[in-house]
Design a protein around this motif. Structure first.
Motif, short mmCIF file in Angstrom:
data_model
loop_
_atom_site.label_atom_id
_atom_site.label_comp_id
_atom_site.label_asym_id
_atom_site.label_seq_id
_atom_site.Cartn_x
_atom_site.Cartn_y
_atom_site.Cartn_z
N SER A 47 0.84 -1.31 0.09
CA SER A 47 0.09 -0.02 0.09
C SER A 47 0.97 1.39 -0.15
O SER A 47 0.65 2.32 -0.90
CB SER A 47 -0.93 -0.06 1.21
OG SER A 47 -1.64 1.18 1.37
N LEU A 48 1.82 1.06 0.72
CA LEU A 48 2.79 2.43 0.94
C LEU A 48 3.70 2.42 -0.17
O LEU A 48 3.96 3.67 -0.70
CB LEU A 48 3.57 2.38 2.24
CG LEU A 48 2.90 2.54 3.52
CD1 LEU A 48 3.60 2.04 4.81
CD2 LEU A 48 2.29 3.83 3.68
N GLY A 49 4.31 1.43 -0.70
CA GLY A 49 5.43 1.51 -1.44
C GLY A 49 5.13 1.34 -3.33
O GLY A 49 5.92 1.11 -4.01
N VAL A 50 3.90 1.39 -3.41
CA VAL A 50 3.68 0.99 -4.87
C VAL A 50 2.36 2.15 -5.40
O VAL A 50 1.61 2.68 -4.57
CB VAL A 50 2.85 -0.43 -4.97
CG1 VAL A 50 2.72 -0.44 -6.72
CG2 VAL A 50 3.71 -1.52 -4.48
N LEU A 51 2.61 2.48 -6.57
CA LEU A 51 1.63 3.61 -7.15
C LEU A 51 0.96 3.20 -8.61
O LEU A 51 1.62 2.54 -9.29
CB LEU A 51 2.41 4.86 -7.09
CG LEU A 51 1.83 6.13 -7.88
CD1 LEU A 51 2.36 7.46 -6.90
CD2 LEU A 51 1.94 6.30 -9.12
N ASN A 52 -0.15 3.59 -8.64
CA ASN A 52 -1.04 3.42 -9.79
C ASN A 52 -0.76 4.59 -10.68
O ASN A 52 -1.15 5.82 -10.30
CB ASN A 52 -2.44 2.87 -9.96
CG ASN A 52 -2.70 1.68 -9.12
OD1 ASN A 52 -1.77 0.69 -9.31
ND2 ASN A 52 -4.03 1.24 -8.39
N LEU A 53 -0.85 4.56 -11.98
CA LEU A 53 -0.86 5.76 -13.05
C LEU A 53 -2.22 5.73 -13.48
O LEU A 53 -2.84 4.68 -13.54
CB LEU A 53 0.24 5.53 -14.12
CG LEU A 53 1.75 5.62 -13.64
CD1 LEU A 53 2.72 5.40 -14.73
CD2 LEU A 53 1.98 7.11 -13.24
#
Length: 305
Positions: free
Chosen positions: A216-222
């Motif tokens: 949750s903290l270390g991944v991002l959606n574009l």
């Protein structure tokens, strides 16, 4: 297997048409052939290889191995063993853990921000097979010979098709076309690999949070981008959080569980990181030294242990 076979037939048919488009003397038709051939190349090398490394293309172990070798070694010109180890066993197992899965392989501190963001991606088509050959020192002789044979087959097949199907008159023009198509989406490919993890919280191996917090903290959606969604896949672009939580799901399934995952994380008051490609691009240009040159700081995880 039927679904994978149908997709492969459609891709093969589209690719064949684009090779024939390169025979045309019409600039628009020729440019269209280059563009679509480049997109098809990245669909095979990024989307295909990514799903194959996770065994998400079929439930059969035998066919999973075949698809892995085809997409990673024949199409991408890289080593299957190192692709699986680096991506699945390190990056996914230790997402944003400093020294293990922190995407540090993408950092090149010797380059300034403009060279890295604008010029370095053009080196990827040449650097990929060279790195693959260098990695062969660490594998058994039989594996090394297999990889060399499959990588050579993939590169020569591309070259042969340009000469014999597309009608290029000289080796240099065919090689130039190979470079253009293989570098067509190199910029977004490199950018996406750094945008979705670097600049987010980093953890130490001895003090990392539980998996749900780590992802949750270390991944991002574009935000969704039609061309990149097609060529790279939803699991790399707009469903990257979902992919890290459920790495064996197909692209379509990642898209289907996206509303459930986002709702769950927000109900649990956990981050659900989303941003646009352009916003991340601007952020990295502004904070390049901090993100890509300096050592990333360890995030203090108060209350999450």
């Amino acid at each position: 297997m039927c679904h994978v076979g149908d997709v492969w037939k459609q891709q093969l048919s589209a690719t064949k048409k684009r090779f024939l488009c390169l025979r045309s003397e019409n600039a628009l038709v020729f440019s269209s052939g280059i563009t679509v051939l480049g997109v098809c190349h990245y669909t095979l090398t990024v989307k295909g290889s990514h799903l194959a490394t996770h065994g998400a293309l079929t439930e059969s172990k035998r066919w999973s191995k075949i698809w892995l070798l085809f997409f990673v070694e024949v199409c991408t010109a890289f080593t299957a063993e190192h692709a699986t180890h680096g991506h699945v066993k390190m990056h996914h197992a230790y997402t944003n853990v400093v020294g293990l899965g922190d995407s540090s392989t993408w950092r090149l501190p010797c380059l300034n921000r403009y060279v890295y963001m604008f010029l370095a991606p053009l080196l990827l088509p040449v650097a990929t097979p060279l790195v693959a050959v260098e990695r062969l020192r660490k594998v058994e002789l039989g594996t090394a010979l297999r990889t060399l044979a499959l990588v050579s087959l993939g590169l020569y097949s591309h070259y042969w098709l340009l000469l014999n199907v597309s009608g290029f008159k000289s080796p240099s023009s065919a090689l130039g076309c190979m470079f253009v198509t293989r570098s067509l989406l190199a910029h977004p490919y490199l950018h996406v690999n750094i945008f979705q993890h670097i600049g987010l919280p980093m953890f130490s191996r001895d003090n990392k949070p539980r998996r749900i917090h780590m992802m949750s903290l270390g991944v991002l959606n574009l935000a969704r981008l039609p061309v990149l969604d097609w060529a790279f896949g939803h699991s790399i672009i707009s469903c990257h959080v979902e992919h890290h939580l459920f790495p064996r799901l197909s692209d379509n399934m990642c898209l289907k569980v996206k509303p459930v995952v986002s709702q769950f994380l927000r109900e649990k008051q956990l981050p659900y990181n989303e941003d646009s490609y352009l916003a991340r691009f601007r952020l990295f240009l502004q904070r390049y030294e901090e993100f890509m040159v300096q050592a990333p700081p360890i995030t203090e995880l108060v209350g999450l242990q």
